[in-house]
Scaffold this motif. Structure first.
Motif, PDB file in Angstrom:
ATOM      1  N   GLY A 270       0.074  -3.596   3.635  1.00 25.89           N
ATOM      2  CA  GLY A 270       0.517  -2.258   3.245  1.00 25.89           C
ATOM      3  C   GLY A 270       1.446  -2.262   2.053  1.00 25.89           C
ATOM      4  N   THR A 271       2.386  -3.214   2.015  1.00 28.55           N
ATOM      5  CA  THR A 271       3.329  -3.241   0.897  1.00 28.55           C
ATOM      6  C   THR A 271       2.637  -3.611  -0.411  1.00 28.55           C
ATOM      7  N   PRO A 331      12.526  -0.837   6.311  1.00 29.22           N
ATOM      8  CA  PRO A 331      12.138  -0.297   5.004  1.00 29.22           C
ATOM      9  C   PRO A 331      11.257   0.950   5.042  1.00 29.22           C
ATOM     10  N   ARG A 332      10.742   1.337   6.224  1.00 27.14           N
ATOM     11  CA  ARG A 332       9.671   2.337   6.273  1.00 27.14           C
ATOM     12  C   ARG A 332      10.048   3.664   5.612  1.00 27.14           C
ATOM     13  N   LEU A 333      11.190   4.237   6.007  1.00 27.80           N
ATOM     14  CA  LEU A 333      11.574   5.544   5.486  1.00 27.80           C
ATOM     15  C   LEU A 333      11.716   5.518   3.978  1.00 27.80           C
ATOM     16  N   PHE A 334      12.299   4.444   3.447  1.00 25.15           N
ATOM     17  CA  PHE A 334      12.497   4.335   1.997  1.00 25.15           C
ATOM     18  C   PHE A 334      11.162   4.204   1.262  1.00 25.15           C
ATOM     19  N   LEU A 335      10.208   3.511   1.902  1.00 21.13           N
ATOM     20  CA  LEU A 335       8.913   3.282   1.257  1.00 21.13           C
ATOM     21  C   LEU A 335       7.972   4.476   1.393  1.00 21.13           C
ATOM     22  N   ILE A 336       8.362   5.456   2.192  1.00 22.80           N
ATOM     23  CA  ILE A 336       7.638   6.737   2.211  1.00 22.80           C
ATOM     24  C   ILE A 336       8.272   7.708   1.219  1.00 22.80           C
ATOM     25  N   PRO A 382      13.764  -2.068  -1.148  1.00 20.43           N
ATOM     26  CA  PRO A 382      13.124  -2.173   0.168  1.00 20.43           C
ATOM     27  C   PRO A 382      11.696  -2.713   0.099  1.00 20.43           C
ATOM     28  N   LEU A 383      10.959  -2.363  -0.969  1.00 20.99           N
ATOM     29  CA  LEU A 383       9.596  -2.863  -1.120  1.00 20.99           C
ATOM     30  C   LEU A 383       9.597  -4.377  -1.272  1.00 20.99           C
ATOM     31  N   THR A 384      10.446  -4.888  -2.161  1.00 27.80           N
ATOM     32  CA  THR A 384      10.511  -6.330  -2.384  1.00 27.80           C
ATOM     33  C   THR A 384      10.972  -7.054  -1.125  1.00 27.80           C
ATOM     34  N   VAL A 502       3.099   5.135   5.202  1.00 26.94           N
ATOM     35  CA  VAL A 502       2.888   5.884   6.449  1.00 26.94           C
ATOM     36  C   VAL A 502       1.893   5.158   7.349  1.00 26.94           C
ATOM     37  N   VAL A 503       0.816   4.645   6.757  1.00 23.69           N
ATOM     38  CA  VAL A 503      -0.274   4.048   7.528  1.00 23.69           C
ATOM     39  C   VAL A 503       0.059   2.642   8.008  1.00 23.69           C
ATOM     40  N   PHE A 504       0.661   1.818   7.138  1.00 22.11           N
ATOM     41  CA  PHE A 504       0.777   0.392   7.429  1.00 22.11           C
ATOM     42  C   PHE A 504       2.152  -0.067   7.917  1.00 22.11           C
TER      43      PHE A 504
END
Length: 517
Positions: A270-271, A331-336, A382-384, A502-504
């Motif tokens: 996902g990332t 990291p989920r919230l930040f990556l959305i 957060p992605l990295t 959201v998905v992964f």
């Protein structure tokens, strides 16, 4: 392999060297977007030449960066990092002395080889040297610092270009690289995975390098020859086949440069999908904003560079903080939220029409850049951290290489596919603009032929002053129409990136660590 605290002496030297080296590579990308008009003028480069100046570097970087990560894991991360920096310095020096667009494209290839060894080494050194509990903060610091320098690139590039010194965008890498090599040699210990005995996957590297090169060549040739020409459909088809061959090679290889098993982890998959869509949107957006400002809206190259300062400020203020919060909450919230806001900013920028120049910046470009910059500042660290945290320590170099390769492949996609699309959209819009104007078919053909130069399109010779004025107005209107559509596509890529999160990405950071490969 022992790790050290983030604030220890060794930790600080690792951070300083990785930040300075990464900044060298990243600053070229953002600064080049701004100096492209000067480069185009001084080297008499066409629109496709400009895209090749960008893509020659990105192609080699994308195709070899995976090998760079693997070599670092096997031969020693510091050693391979230093070799990459040395090659990058040589390539930068040669680029600075280039006298033609062809020479510059060739020497950008050398830069790409150096970058492929250098860039994965930075995150790999951080991930293997810094204590796991502080790794997110360290990566956030790296992201903030490199982004500060990177986003300062447009201002630096604009100032140098306006002064006729665009070559120093390349020369500036030399003293920085020499300083980093000295400190790496004297202050940083070698970090090597003794258990890693993998061979280098040369067949995979050849397949992905030629596959990406043929795809890029095919898309860049489409506006000139059309899809029905073998240079169009032939190159694109061959490129796609080679990329399929790359996947087959990786599946069957006992030492793949891209271990497909890593993608069984949903976080890692996902990332990396998120990275592709986000950086494709970022690459196209940054490029076309700069071209629009300088070639159509009447900004100087320095003014164009300075307009991204709000973006820089957000990245400096938020990136490290977002990295720390991602360590704590996941990291989920930040990556959305981050990619969604970045896409929203690009969408706002897509509605900009002809403006009154820099004086209108505050009510035209600034709102979109603020939203765009804020979104990117939430996502980068957060992605990295999510990518590096989804794999075990002996795969950090490979994971960094894969993620960096995907971000560079996204850049190639943005430059080749959207660049080609921009020329086609510009041509279609321009034909509509001039169809009612009193020009002969030959004159209209000469006018349309200039669309390959995008915003630098020239008025054909032999026309009256009134005719020239009408054509310039048509050029500007046609380019802005194409710009708006490309920016909307870029915004859509940002929204797709948010959807990937959201998905992964459905686990907290603690569960993510337990699920590492």
């Amino acid at each position: 392999m022992a790790t050290v605290p983030f604030r220890s002496i060794q930790g600080k030297w690792v951070m300083a060297c990785t930040i300075m080296a990464s900044a060298m590579a990243f600053i070229d990308a953002t600064a080049l977007n701004v100096v492209l008009p000067s480069l185009q003028q001084h080297l008499k480069a066409s629109g496709p030449d400009l895209f090749w100046v960008l893509n020659a570097y990105l192609l080699l970087l994308a195709s070899l960066i995976l090998i760079g990560g693997t070599l670092g894991d096997r031969l020693g991360r510091k050693k391979v990092f230093m070799i990459g920096i040395f090659i990058f310095i040589l390539g930068s020096t040669a680029c600075g002395f280039s006298s033609t667009a062809t020479m510059l494209i060739i020497f950008r290839v050398i830069q790409g080889i150096g970058g492929a060894l250098m860039i994965p080494g930075s995150l790999s050194l951080i991930s293997s040297a810094i204590d796991e509990k502080e790794r997110g903060k360290a990566i956030g610091t790296w992201s903030a610092a490199t982004t500060l320098v990177t986003m300062g690139g447009p201002a630096l590039g604009g100032a140098l270009a306006d002064a006729g010194l665009w070559r120093y965008i390349f020369f500036i890498n030399v003293p920085i690289g020499v300083i980093v090599l000295f400190f790496l040699a004297t202050k940083v210990k070698e970090i090597k995975d003794e258990q890693n005995t993998q061979k280098v996957d040369f067949y995979g590297a050849i397949a992905i390098a030629f596959g990406l090169a043929l795809l890029t060549f095919g898309f860049l040739r489409l506006p000139a020859v059309g899809f029905g020409h073998i240079q169009g459909y032939g190159a694109i088809s061959a490129g796609i086949l080679l990329l399929f061959a790359f996947i087959i090679i990786e599946r069957k290889s006992s030492h793949p440069m891209m271990p497909l098993s890593l993608f069984s982890n949903s976080i890692f998959t996902g990332t990396n999908l998120l990275t592709f869509f986000l950086y494709a949107g970022l690459g196209a957006g940054m490029l076309f904003i700069s071209l629009n400002m300088v070639q159509v809206q009447g900004y100087t190259q320095l003014e164009s560079g300075l307009t991204f300062l709000p973006f820089t400020i957000f990245m400096v203020v938020n990136a490290r903080f977002a990295g720390s919060l991602a360590d704590k909450y996941g990291p989920r919230l930040f990556l959305i939220a981050g990619p969604f806001l970045a896409g929203l900013g690009l969408l706002l920028l897509s509605f900009i029409k002809q403006t009154n120049g820099p004086s209108a910046y505050w009510t035209t470009f600034l709102p979109g850049i603020l939203v765009f910059g804020f979104g990117m500042s939430l996502a980068v660290a957060p992605l990295t951290a999510a990518v590096m945290g989804s794999v075990s320590d002996h795969f950090t170099g490979t994971a960094s290489g894969i993620n960096n390769a995907i971000s560079r492949i996204a850049g190639v996609f943005a430059n080749a596919v959207l660049g080609s699309m921009a020329v086609l959209l510009f041509s279609a819009a321009l034909q509509n603009e001039i169809k009612e104007l009193p020009f002969s078919p030959q004159q209209k053909q000469a006018i349309i032929a200039q669309t390959s130069n995008l915003g630098n399109a020239k008025v054909p010779a032999g026309l009256t002053a009134i005719q020239e004025k009408k054509i310039l107005a048509a050029y500007h209107a046609g380019f802005i129409d194409a710009y708006g559509k490309i920016m909307k596509i870029s915004a859509g890529l940002g929204f797709l990136a948010a959807l990937m999160a959201v998905v992964f990405i459905k686990k907290t950071n603690k569960r993510l660590k337990a699920d590492r490969i």
